[in-house]
Scaffold this motif. Structure first.
Motif, PDB file in Angstrom:
ATOM      1  N   ALA A 193     -12.636   7.681   4.881  1.00 43.02           N
ATOM      2  CA  ALA A 193     -13.628   8.423   5.664  1.00 43.02           C
ATOM      3  C   ALA A 193     -13.722   7.897   7.093  1.00 43.02           C
ATOM      4  CB  ALA A 193     -14.992   8.343   4.987  1.00 43.02           C
ATOM      5  N   GLU A 194     -13.793   6.584   7.236  1.00 44.22           N
ATOM      6  CA  GLU A 194     -13.965   5.995   8.562  1.00 44.22           C
ATOM      7  C   GLU A 194     -12.705   6.130   9.407  1.00 44.22           C
ATOM      8  OE1 GLU A 194     -17.245   2.695   7.008  1.00 44.22           O
ATOM      9  OE2 GLU A 194     -15.234   2.041   7.550  1.00 44.22           O
ATOM     10  N   ARG A 195     -11.563   5.940   8.803  1.00 41.59           N
ATOM     11  CA  ARG A 195     -10.322   6.048   9.568  1.00 41.59           C
ATOM     12  C   ARG A 195      -9.995   7.498   9.916  1.00 41.59           C
ATOM     13  NH1 ARG A 195      -9.140   1.534  12.324  1.00 41.59           N
ATOM     14  NH2 ARG A 195     -10.344  -0.035  11.207  1.00 41.59           N
ATOM     15  N   LEU A 196     -10.393   8.451   9.061  1.00 42.08           N
ATOM     16  CA  LEU A 196     -10.224   9.857   9.427  1.00 42.08           C
ATOM     17  C   LEU A 196     -11.087  10.203  10.632  1.00 42.08           C
ATOM     18  CD1 LEU A 196     -10.000  12.060   6.199  1.00 42.08           C
ATOM     19  CD2 LEU A 196      -8.394  11.988   8.109  1.00 42.08           C
ATOM     20  N   ARG A 197     -12.332   9.772  10.616  1.00 43.94           N
ATOM     21  CA  ARG A 197     -13.213  10.051  11.750  1.00 43.94           C
ATOM     22  C   ARG A 197     -12.741   9.348  13.015  1.00 43.94           C
ATOM     23  NH1 ARG A 197     -19.531  10.112   9.653  1.00 43.94           N
ATOM     24  NH2 ARG A 197     -19.268  11.754   8.096  1.00 43.94           N
ATOM     25  N   LEU A 198     -12.099   8.210  12.836  1.00 45.39           N
ATOM     26  CA  LEU A 198     -11.575   7.486  13.993  1.00 45.39           C
ATOM     27  C   LEU A 198     -10.243   8.057  14.456  1.00 45.39           C
ATOM     28  CD1 LEU A 198     -12.700   5.137  15.633  1.00 45.39           C
ATOM     29  CD2 LEU A 198     -11.386   3.572  14.205  1.00 45.39           C
ATOM     30  N   GLY A 199      -9.691   8.995  13.681  1.00 44.36           N
ATOM     31  CA  GLY A 199      -8.467   9.669  14.093  1.00 44.36           C
ATOM     32  C   GLY A 199      -7.194   8.896  13.851  1.00 44.36           C
ATOM     33  N   ALA A 200      -7.218   7.901  12.958  1.00 40.59           N
ATOM     34  CA  ALA A 200      -6.043   7.062  12.715  1.00 40.59           C
ATOM     35  C   ALA A 200      -5.097   7.749  11.734  1.00 40.59           C
ATOM     36  CB  ALA A 200      -6.470   5.698  12.194  1.00 40.59           C
ATOM     37  N   TRP A 201      -4.564   8.899  12.134  1.00 37.34           N
ATOM     38  CA  TRP A 201      -3.771   9.711  11.210  1.00 37.34           C
ATOM     39  C   TRP A 201      -2.468   9.027  10.803  1.00 37.34           C
ATOM     40  CZ3 TRP A 201       1.170  11.277  12.204  1.00 37.34           C
ATOM     41  CH2 TRP A 201       1.599  11.215  13.527  1.00 37.34           C
ATOM     42  N   ALA A 202      -1.793   8.367  11.737  1.00 32.17           N
ATOM     43  CA  ALA A 202      -0.519   7.719  11.407  1.00 32.17           C
ATOM     44  C   ALA A 202      -0.739   6.561  10.437  1.00 32.17           C
ATOM     45  CB  ALA A 202       0.166   7.228  12.679  1.00 32.17           C
ATOM     46  N   LEU A 203      -1.804   5.797  10.640  1.00 35.70           N
ATOM     47  CA  LEU A 203      -2.147   4.728   9.707  1.00 35.70           C
ATOM     48  C   LEU A 203      -2.430   5.301   8.322  1.00 35.70           C
ATOM     49  CD1 LEU A 203      -2.972   1.764   9.074  1.00 35.70           C
ATOM     50  CD2 LEU A 203      -5.279   2.398   9.812  1.00 35.70           C
ATOM     51  N   LEU A 204      -3.135   6.432   8.265  1.00 39.92           N
ATOM     52  CA  LEU A 204      -3.490   7.029   6.985  1.00 39.92           C
ATOM     53  C   LEU A 204      -2.284   7.646   6.284  1.00 39.92           C
ATOM     54  CD1 LEU A 204      -6.966   8.588   7.809  1.00 39.92           C
ATOM     55  CD2 LEU A 204      -6.478   6.660   6.291  1.00 39.92           C
ATOM     56  N   ILE A 205      -1.298   8.120   7.031  1.00 40.73           N
ATOM     57  CA  ILE A 205      -0.060   8.570   6.389  1.00 40.73           C
ATOM     58  C   ILE A 205       0.609   7.387   5.693  1.00 40.73           C
ATOM     59  CG2 ILE A 205       2.289   9.376   6.826  1.00 40.73           C
ATOM     60  CD1 ILE A 205       0.358  11.645   6.841  1.00 40.73           C
ATOM     61  N   GLY A 206       0.613   6.225   6.346  1.00 41.86           N
ATOM     62  CA  GLY A 206       1.137   5.027   5.709  1.00 41.86           C
ATOM     63  C   GLY A 206       0.319   4.632   4.490  1.00 41.86           C
ATOM     64  N   TYR A 207      -0.998   4.780   4.578  1.00 39.67           N
ATOM     65  CA  TYR A 207      -1.887   4.523   3.444  1.00 39.67           C
ATOM     66  C   TYR A 207      -1.543   5.457   2.286  1.00 39.67           C
ATOM     67  CZ  TYR A 207      -6.376   4.534   0.868  1.00 39.67           C
ATOM     68  OH  TYR A 207      -7.352   4.475  -0.093  1.00 39.67           O
ATOM     69  N   ALA A 208      -1.298   6.731   2.598  1.00 34.76           N
ATOM     70  CA  ALA A 208      -0.936   7.700   1.561  1.00 34.76           C
ATOM     71  C   ALA A 208       0.414   7.373   0.933  1.00 34.76           C
ATOM     72  CB  ALA A 208      -0.916   9.109   2.155  1.00 34.76           C
ATOM     73  N   ALA A 209       1.301   6.757   1.708  1.00 37.48           N
ATOM     74  CA  ALA A 209       2.633   6.405   1.193  1.00 37.48           C
ATOM     75  C   ALA A 209       2.621   5.128   0.362  1.00 37.48           C
ATOM     76  CB  ALA A 209       3.612   6.237   2.360  1.00 37.48           C
ATOM     77  N   LEU A 210       1.532   4.359   0.426  1.00 33.68           N
ATOM     78  CA  LEU A 210       1.502   3.048  -0.227  1.00 33.68           C
ATOM     79  C   LEU A 210       1.710   3.118  -1.745  1.00 33.68           C
ATOM     80  CD1 LEU A 210       1.294   0.238   0.908  1.00 33.68           C
ATOM     81  CD2 LEU A 210      -1.168   0.279   0.480  1.00 33.68           C
ATOM     82  N   PRO A 211       1.033   4.014  -2.479  1.00 36.77           N
ATOM     83  CA  PRO A 211       1.320   4.080  -3.923  1.00 36.77           C
ATOM     84  C   PRO A 211       2.752   4.489  -4.229  1.00 36.77           C
ATOM     85  CG  PRO A 211      -0.174   5.851  -3.240  1.00 36.77           C
ATOM     86  CD  PRO A 211      -0.083   4.902  -2.104  1.00 36.77           C
ATOM     87  N   TRP A 212       3.319   5.356  -3.400  1.00 34.28           N
ATOM     88  CA  TRP A 212       4.733   5.701  -3.579  1.00 34.28           C
ATOM     89  C   TRP A 212       5.621   4.482  -3.334  1.00 34.28           C
ATOM     90  CZ3 TRP A 212       5.607  10.318  -5.689  1.00 34.28           C
ATOM     91  CH2 TRP A 212       4.667  11.337  -5.508  1.00 34.28           C
ATOM     92  N   LEU A 213       5.252   3.662  -2.363  1.00 32.98           N
ATOM     93  CA  LEU A 213       6.015   2.453  -2.057  1.00 32.98           C
ATOM     94  C   LEU A 213       5.963   1.478  -3.229  1.00 32.98           C
ATOM     95  CD1 LEU A 213       7.529   0.843   0.228  1.00 32.98           C
ATOM     96  CD2 LEU A 213       5.321  -0.221   0.714  1.00 32.98           C
ATOM     97  N   VAL A 214       4.764   1.299  -3.791  1.00 33.65           N
ATOM     98  CA  VAL A 214       4.620   0.389  -4.932  1.00 33.65           C
ATOM     99  C   VAL A 214       5.418   0.910  -6.126  1.00 33.65           C
ATOM    100  CG1 VAL A 214       2.972  -0.529  -6.603  1.00 33.65           C
ATOM    101  CG2 VAL A 214       2.390  -0.490  -4.175  1.00 33.65           C
ATOM    102  N   ARG A 215       5.324   2.204  -6.372  1.00 29.33           N
ATOM    103  CA  ARG A 215       6.062   2.804  -7.498  1.00 29.33           C
ATOM    104  C   ARG A 215       7.573   2.588  -7.343  1.00 29.33           C
ATOM    105  NH1 ARG A 215       7.971   8.370  -8.334  1.00 29.33           N
ATOM    106  NH2 ARG A 215       8.050   8.809 -10.586  1.00 29.33           N
ATOM    107  N   SER A 216       8.090   2.857  -6.140  1.00 29.66           N
ATOM    108  CA  SER A 216       9.525   2.697  -5.927  1.00 29.66           C
ATOM    109  C   SER A 216       9.922   1.224  -5.917  1.00 29.66           C
ATOM    110  CB  SER A 216       9.950   3.376  -4.626  1.00 29.66           C
ATOM    111  OG  SER A 216       9.222   2.867  -3.521  1.00 29.66           O
ATOM    112  N   ALA A 217       9.020   0.335  -5.455  1.00 30.73           N
ATOM    113  CA  ALA A 217       9.327  -1.098  -5.492  1.00 30.73           C
ATOM    114  C   ALA A 217       9.426  -1.596  -6.929  1.00 30.73           C
ATOM    115  CB  ALA A 217       8.255  -1.877  -4.736  1.00 30.73           C
ATOM    116  N   LEU A 218       8.563  -1.081  -7.806  1.00 34.33           N
ATOM    117  CA  LEU A 218       8.645  -1.454  -9.218  1.00 34.33           C
ATOM    118  C   LEU A 218       9.947  -0.951  -9.830  1.00 34.33           C
ATOM    119  CD1 LEU A 218       4.959  -0.764 -10.327  1.00 34.33           C
ATOM    120  CD2 LEU A 218       6.047  -2.984  -9.930  1.00 34.33           C
ATOM    121  N   LYS A 219      10.369   0.253  -9.433  1.00 38.03           N
ATOM    122  CA  LYS A 219      11.664   0.762  -9.906  1.00 38.03           C
ATOM    123  C   LYS A 219      12.808  -0.073  -9.347  1.00 38.03           C
ATOM    124  CE  LYS A 219      10.601   5.633 -10.712  1.00 38.03           C
ATOM    125  NZ  LYS A 219      11.001   7.029 -10.385  1.00 38.03           N
TER     126      LYS A 219
END
Length: 575
Positions: free
Chosen positions: A137-163
């Motif tokens: 919520a706070e980062r969206l209001r602050l407009g940190a879209w690129a950071l949040l795209i990385g945040y959204a990719a984090l579970p995918w990163l963990v999943r692929s790292a486990l693989k």
């Protein structure tokens, strides 16, 4: 005959139960995304603070980091400049807003399925907490879209790292790493989380970490290749330090995924009794769930370490402000960590999976499974109802901006421009007086000297770009003494001034006598300086290093895309 009769029966059962079981969990992230972004999909642009999209961002050399400014938007601005050629800036603006919660939710859904810590109801609770929390919520209001795209990719990163630890998934790992690397802080988080999981004892394939590092080279090399020291104003440490939002201190605030430095973007319910109680209930459940996860798989220690480090980064500006101020003043690049709360992604993911694991354990002993599961999945929403619509609004750029853009583009190679007033942020009427990082340097085709001083809490923080500093000093001297700043502006390569007519304050003609008016509209005016701007040249070695880093990163990304396409083709063939 017996084997032939039983096999079809098993398939029939799988078909009858399969579709709802398989598809329902994927619909929950879609619903959460609709709740967050539906009000923002009306025609127009959603801009606020650092969320700045324009109709067409022109691909220029400075976007790659070949400039005197710190690479704060490298490589994200280049990605935007390329993608908005496909569908336009407005469509890309909406796509990014939708992608953040959708990719995050789908990523946790996929990770939850692989971890096998519980069923879909518990998974829905994990998804809800990761998508719907104060950090988002706070980062969206602050407009940190690129950071949040990385945040959204984090579970995918963990999943692929486990693989990857099992010898598979290198392409997915690199693509997720590329999404994290859209911004420097996201790249650091991606390297931290991916590195800890892949390097944890027992893994079989570690070379993709080199590829992940190469994907971060564009911002890393652009920062290191600057000819001036990339140090930061020490006063920025207390200015950007994490804040208590009414949770009993900074540490509890961070543990409940809040603490952003800007009080204006904190949701209004933060600190109220019910949200506080719900936040600590979810935190306690997350701790229990992480313990249960640890009993099943010790690899969770890697994510715990990443979460602890992220909290430590968030606390350093609070616990040791003087020492950290000395570090950012003397160590180039250390200012990247002054806003420590933005590194909380690993903690958010750990808490989300832990919350889901705790709910799964509760569902095993609960007689009312659907009621308990649905309540748990709705708790994050109940604790933060302000995330509906994300607290953002849709706006329209004034019509005369496009006219001014055409005039400036037709002006020939006569220097860069500066926005007027020469300030980083403004609150224009066309955006409902909501603060926004000045869109002019992105809206207009010509390169600009971008002001990088920030005003936080009424205090002006020094920037890092020497050209911007020289321009700001010349203009302030003109205000104070009446000295003509034209020579200094021309010497810094400035040939144009673009004026926000609604901003008020001294007008250019009051300070700069040698101006020619080129265009005047209701909200914007364009002036050309009389004289020849000095061409601003970057040392050839800087350009070579920066573009070599870009070439290497693009090569790794293309290889990952080709590898992922090959994997998908093999899976289809096997099916």
């Amino acid at each position: 005959m017996e084997g032939g009769t039983t096999r079809p029966v098993r398939r029939a059962r799988g078909r009858s139960a399969g579709p709802s079981t398989r598809l329902a969990p994927w619909g929950w992230p879609v619903l959460l995304t609709v709740l967050i972004t539906a009000p923002l999909l009306a025609p127009g642009y959603v801009v606020g603070y650092d969320l700045v999209f324009v109709p067409d961002l022109t691909l220029r050399r400075d976007l790659f980091g070949v400039t005197t400014a710190l690479p704060r938007a490298v490589p994200s601005d280049v990605v935007v400049a390329l993608l908005d050629e496909l569908a336009g800036g407005q469509a890309l603006n909406k796509s990014v807003l939708v992608a953040v919660p959708l990719l995050a939710g789908l990523g946790v859904t996929a990770l939850w399925r692989d971890l096998r810590l519980g069923g879909p109801l518990a998974g829905a609770a994990a998804v809800a907490l990761y998508v719907w929390n104060p950090f988002v919520a706070e980062r969206l209001r602050l407009g940190a879209w690129a950071l949040l795209i990385g945040y959204a990719a984090l579970p995918w990163l963990v999943r692929s790292a486990l693989k990857l630890r099992r010898g598979d998934g290198w392409a997915g790992f690199l693509i997720a790493s590329a999404l994290c690397a859209l911004t420097a802080s996201g790249g650091v988080v991606g390297l931290l989380v991916g590195g800890l999981i892949v390097l944890w004892p027992g893994g079989t394939k570690r070379w993709p970490l080199v590829g992940a590092l190469v994907l971060n080279l564009p911002w890393l090399v652009a920062g290191l290749a600057r000819t001036t020291a990339a140090t930061t104003d020490p006063a920025s440490v207390p200015a950007f330090a994490a804040r208590d939002e009414g949770y009993g201190g900074v540490l509890p605030t961070l543990l409940t995924l809040g603490g952003v430095w800007n009080a204006n973007v904190v949701p209004g319910s933060r600190g109220d009794l019910v949200p506080v109680v719900l936040a600590f209930v979810m935190l306690a459940a997350s701790v229990v769930g992480v313990v249960l996860w640890y009993r099943r798989d010790r690899i969770v220690i890697a994510l715990i370490l990443a979460a602890v480090l992220s909290v430590g980064i968030g606390l350093v500006g609070v616990l040791a402000p003087s020492a950290f101020a000395t570090v950012v003043d003397r160590v180039p690049g250390a200012g990247l960590f002054r806003d420590g709360q933005r590194f909380l992604g690993p903690l958010a993911l750990l808490e989300a999976i832990g919350f889901g694991a705790a709910v799964a354990a509760l569902l095993k002993v609960s007689p009312l499974k659907w009621l308990v599961g649905a309540t748990a999945a709705l708790l994050p929403i109940a604790a933060l109802p302000q995330l509906i619509g994300a607290g953002l609004k849709v706006s329209q750029y004034p019509a005369d901006w496009e006219q001014a853009r055409t005039v400036i583009a037709a002006g020939g190679p006569s220097g860069e421009f500066i926005p007027w007033p020469f300030e980083s942020y403004r609150a224009p009427t066309w955006n409902g007086r909501r603060p926004v990082l000045d869109p002019m340097p992105r809206y207009f085709d010509r390169a600009a000297v971008v002001p990088d001083e920030l005003i936080v809490g009424g205090h002006r923080l020094a920037g890092e770009d020497p050209r911007a500093s020289a321009v700001a000093t010349a203009l302030r001297t003109a205000v104070r003494t009446g000295a003509d700043p034209t020579s200094e502006l021309l010497g810094q390569g400035v040939g144009w001034i673009v004026v926000d007519r609604e901003a008020g304050g001294p007008q250019p003609r009051q300070l700069i006598p040698r101006l020619s008016e080129v265009f005047t509209g209701p909200t914007v005016a364009v002036y050309r300086l009389d004289g020849t701007p000095t061409p601003q040249r970057v040392a050839p070695w800087v350009a070579v290093f920066v573009f070599t880093a870009w070439a290497a990163a693009v090569a790794v990304l293309l290889a990952a895309i080709a590898g992922l396409a090959g994997d998908l083709h093999r899976r289809r063939s096997s099916l």
